[in-house]
Design a protein around this motif. Structure first.
Motif, short mmCIF file in Angstrom:
data_model
loop_
_atom_site.label_atom_id
_atom_site.label_comp_id
_atom_site.label_asym_id
_atom_site.label_seq_id
_atom_site.Cartn_x
_atom_site.Cartn_y
_atom_site.Cartn_z
N THR A 69 26.79 55.72 46.86
CA THR A 69 26.45 54.32 47.10
C THR A 69 27.55 53.37 46.65
N TYR A 70 27.32 52.09 46.89
CA TYR A 70 28.25 51.05 46.44
C TYR A 70 28.34 51.05 44.91
N ASP A 71 27.22 51.30 44.24
CA ASP A 71 27.23 51.40 42.78
C ASP A 71 28.14 52.54 42.33
N ASP A 72 28.01 53.70 43.00
CA ASP A 72 28.88 54.84 42.67
C ASP A 72 30.35 54.48 42.86
N GLN A 73 30.65 53.71 43.90
CA GLN A 73 32.02 53.32 44.18
C GLN A 73 32.61 52.51 43.03
N LEU A 74 31.87 51.50 42.56
CA LEU A 74 32.36 50.66 41.47
C LEU A 74 32.46 51.44 40.17
N GLU A 75 31.51 52.32 39.92
CA GLU A 75 31.57 53.15 38.71
C GLU A 75 32.81 54.05 38.74
N THR A 76 33.10 54.59 39.92
CA THR A 76 34.28 55.46 40.07
C THR A 76 35.56 54.69 39.77
N VAL A 77 35.66 53.48 40.30
CA VAL A 77 36.86 52.67 40.06
C VAL A 77 37.01 52.34 38.58
N PHE A 78 35.90 51.99 37.92
CA PHE A 78 35.94 51.67 36.49
C PHE A 78 36.43 52.87 35.68
N ILE A 79 35.88 54.05 35.99
CA ILE A 79 36.26 55.26 35.26
C ILE A 79 37.73 55.61 35.50
N ARG A 80 38.16 55.50 36.75
CA ARG A 80 39.56 55.83 37.06
C ARG A 80 40.52 54.82 36.42
N GLU A 81 40.12 53.57 36.38
CA GLU A 81 40.96 52.56 35.75
C GLU A 81 41.13 52.87 34.26
N GLY A 82 40.05 53.26 33.62
CA GLY A 82 40.12 53.61 32.21
C GLY A 82 40.95 54.84 31.93
N ALA A 83 41.03 55.72 32.92
CA ALA A 83 41.83 56.94 32.78
C ALA A 83 43.29 56.73 33.15
N GLY A 84 43.65 55.49 33.53
CA GLY A 84 45.04 55.19 33.86
C GLY A 84 45.42 55.48 35.29
N SER A 85 44.45 55.52 36.20
CA SER A 85 44.76 55.79 37.60
C SER A 85 45.64 54.70 38.18
N GLY A 86 46.49 55.11 39.13
CA GLY A 86 47.30 54.16 39.85
C GLY A 86 46.54 53.54 41.01
N LEU A 87 47.29 52.88 41.86
CA LEU A 87 46.71 52.14 42.97
C LEU A 87 45.85 53.03 43.86
N TYR A 88 46.30 54.25 44.14
CA TYR A 88 45.56 55.11 45.06
C TYR A 88 44.21 55.50 44.49
N ASN A 146 26.61 43.28 33.43
CA ASN A 146 27.87 42.55 33.36
C ASN A 146 28.36 42.16 34.75
N PRO A 147 27.77 41.13 35.35
CA PRO A 147 28.18 40.76 36.72
C PRO A 147 29.63 40.32 36.82
N ASP A 148 30.19 39.74 35.76
CA ASP A 148 31.60 39.34 35.80
C ASP A 148 32.51 40.57 35.92
N GLU A 149 32.14 41.63 35.24
CA GLU A 149 32.94 42.86 35.33
C GLU A 149 32.80 43.48 36.72
N VAL A 150 31.65 43.37 37.32
CA VAL A 150 31.46 43.87 38.69
C VAL A 150 32.36 43.11 39.65
N LYS A 151 32.42 41.79 39.51
CA LYS A 151 33.28 40.99 40.39
C LYS A 151 34.74 41.34 40.18
#
Length: 450
Positions: free
Chosen positions: A136-155, A223-228
């Motif tokens: 879902t869209y929720d899964d998508q945002l959670e994935t991006v948050f987790i990858r960002e925390g792990a140091g993922s690049g743009l891709y 945390n709606p600001d973090e979602v945005k």
């Protein structure tokens, strides 16, 4: 192609309408039939009810599978519950049972791989070309948050694609993973299920804060600001990745040639003119496809080769050997041990070293012994003067007799008893692509950040 819509309109539209547009958008990817992976949770159950509401022409090329992973006592009953729903909806259903020697020691990664492998085998057994999940869209945002925390690049920050290669290899050859609900929120899907009076399973792991994704889910829910902020990150990343994918796919079509056995060669001067980030992604996809590996190589290792330094003398990485000669870089599979022999039964297929599908269509005789050609003799039936260079041919599969002598080289002989089909080229382009255009269009994120 669906019209561009505002985000508020996207969230307000029905689940069935959005699913119908997804099916139309990716008609070619879904034309080979679809297996729905349904666990009984709200997301996948909504996927089932939504597909069941589409025209019969789509339902006729569809079935459902539930994996009984054997890791919770309730798993079998949950799978049977999904079967009951499918029976009422008149959709064929299979329960796929996983067996473990020690279930208590099974990691989430092991369970995930086994689940996808079982789904792949079931899809292939029924002649279906794609597997759909309820991300879902929720899964998508959670994935991006987790990858960002792990140091993922743009891709990595571009999140999950609408259509992607199945994440198991070689079990996933010729199969795609589709995520038709990526634009739908979990709350919307639960409201959709309530309209049918449907009940779903609540997996206890979804509330266990020992798992990172559960902690992230709880954080984002308050945390709606973090979602945005995540939506802005995702929008920029997905736009750039789609653009890069289009550029790299076009470049590869002009400058890359695939050779017998799954090897490949590309134009070095043209490669060195690419931006370093594009060279990196290109090499990661090519090495994975030619080497027959399941996962991409580590970025730092592939990054050490983006200038092809040292490749004149030959470099090895990820099951491949790279060598530059006369302005061309050959990427060929590394040698396979001579003692590594595969037994191929009549009327069966196997993927050789993750690179070549070998098929025996006959129904007579015993096993065919398959090995890598390597330093074995050249059969008398072959013209030595027309053979590929050794760097290419040494990894070709050959058929041996009981004395260990080469009797056939299927790639080089018409009418061989075993038919080869190299998988590297198709897989390379699948790994290079990023099919997220529907998600980007529906959420307006690509347009907002392009």
């Amino acid at each position: 192609m669906p019209a561009v819509t505002e985000r508020s309109d996207v969230k307000g539209r029905s689940v069935i309408e959005r699913l119908s547009q997804f099916v139309s958008f990716y008609e070619d990817d879904l034309s080979g039939g679809l297996l729905l992976a349904v666990s009984g949770g709200s997301d996948s159950l909504a996927l089932l009810y939504a597909f069941a509401s589409l025209p019969d022409v789509i339902k006729s090329a569809m079935r459902v599978s539930t994996v009984d992973h054997g890791l919770r006592p309730e798993a079998r009953a949950e799978a049977e519950m999904v079967g009951d729903v499918c029976n009422r909806l008149d959709i064929p259903h299979d329960i796929l049972t996983l067996k473990w020697d020690d279930a208590a020691s099974v990691s989430q990664a092991q369970a995930r791989r086994a689940r996808y492998a079982a789904l792949a085998a079931n899809a292939r057994a029924h002649g279906l070309a794609a597997i759909a999940t309820g991300h879902t869209y929720d899964d998508q945002l959670e994935t991006v948050f987790i990858r960002e925390g792990a140091g993922s690049g743009l891709y990595g920050l571009a999140g999950m694609a609408d259509v992607a290669p199945l994440p198991v290899w070689p079990e996933g050859y010729d199969l795609s993973l589709v995520r038709p609900l990526l634009t739908a929120g979990r709350h919307d899907l639960r409201e959709f299920l309530k309209s049918f009076g449907a009940e779903w399973v609540e997996d206890p792991s979804n509330t266990n804060t020992a798992f990172e994704r559960v902690r992230v889910r709880n954080l984002l829910s308050d945390n709606p600001d973090e979602v945005k902020r995540l939506e802005r990150v995702l929008g920029h990343a997905i736009s750039q990745r789609i653009s890069d994918t289009d550029q790299m796919t076009g470049w590869a079509a002009q400058h890359v040639d695939f050779l017998v056995g799954g090897a490949a060669e590309f134009d070095v001067p043209a490669f060195l003119k690419l931006e370093p980030a594009l060279r990196l992604r290109f090499l990661m996809a090519l090495l994975t496809a030619v080497g027959g590996k399941e996962a991409l190589p580590r970025q730092e290792k592939a990054g050490a080769l983006i200038d092809l330094s040292g490749c004149e003398a030959g470099r090895t990485l990820h099951g491949c050997r790279l060598q530059v000669r006369d302005g061309v870089c050959l990427v060929a599979p590394e040698p396979v041990p001579l003692a590594d022999v595969l037994s191929l039964e009549p009327q069966s297929s196997e993927v050789w070293k993750g690179r070549t599908l070998l098929t025996r269509a006959d129904n007579c005789g015993g096993q065919s012994l398959i090995a890598s050609w390597e330093t074995r003799e050249v059969p008398r039936s072959l013209d030595r003067g027309s053979l590929p260079r050794y760097d290419i041919r040494h990894s070709l599969p050959v058929i041996l007799n009981d004395a260990g002598e080469v009797t056939e080289v299927p790639h080089l002989e018409d009418g061989a008893s075993v038919c080869p089909r190299d998988l590297s080229q198709a897989r390379f382009y699948k790994l290079l692509q990023f099919k997220a255009q529907f998600f980007a269009t529906e959420t307006r994120q690509r347009e907002s950040f392009s």
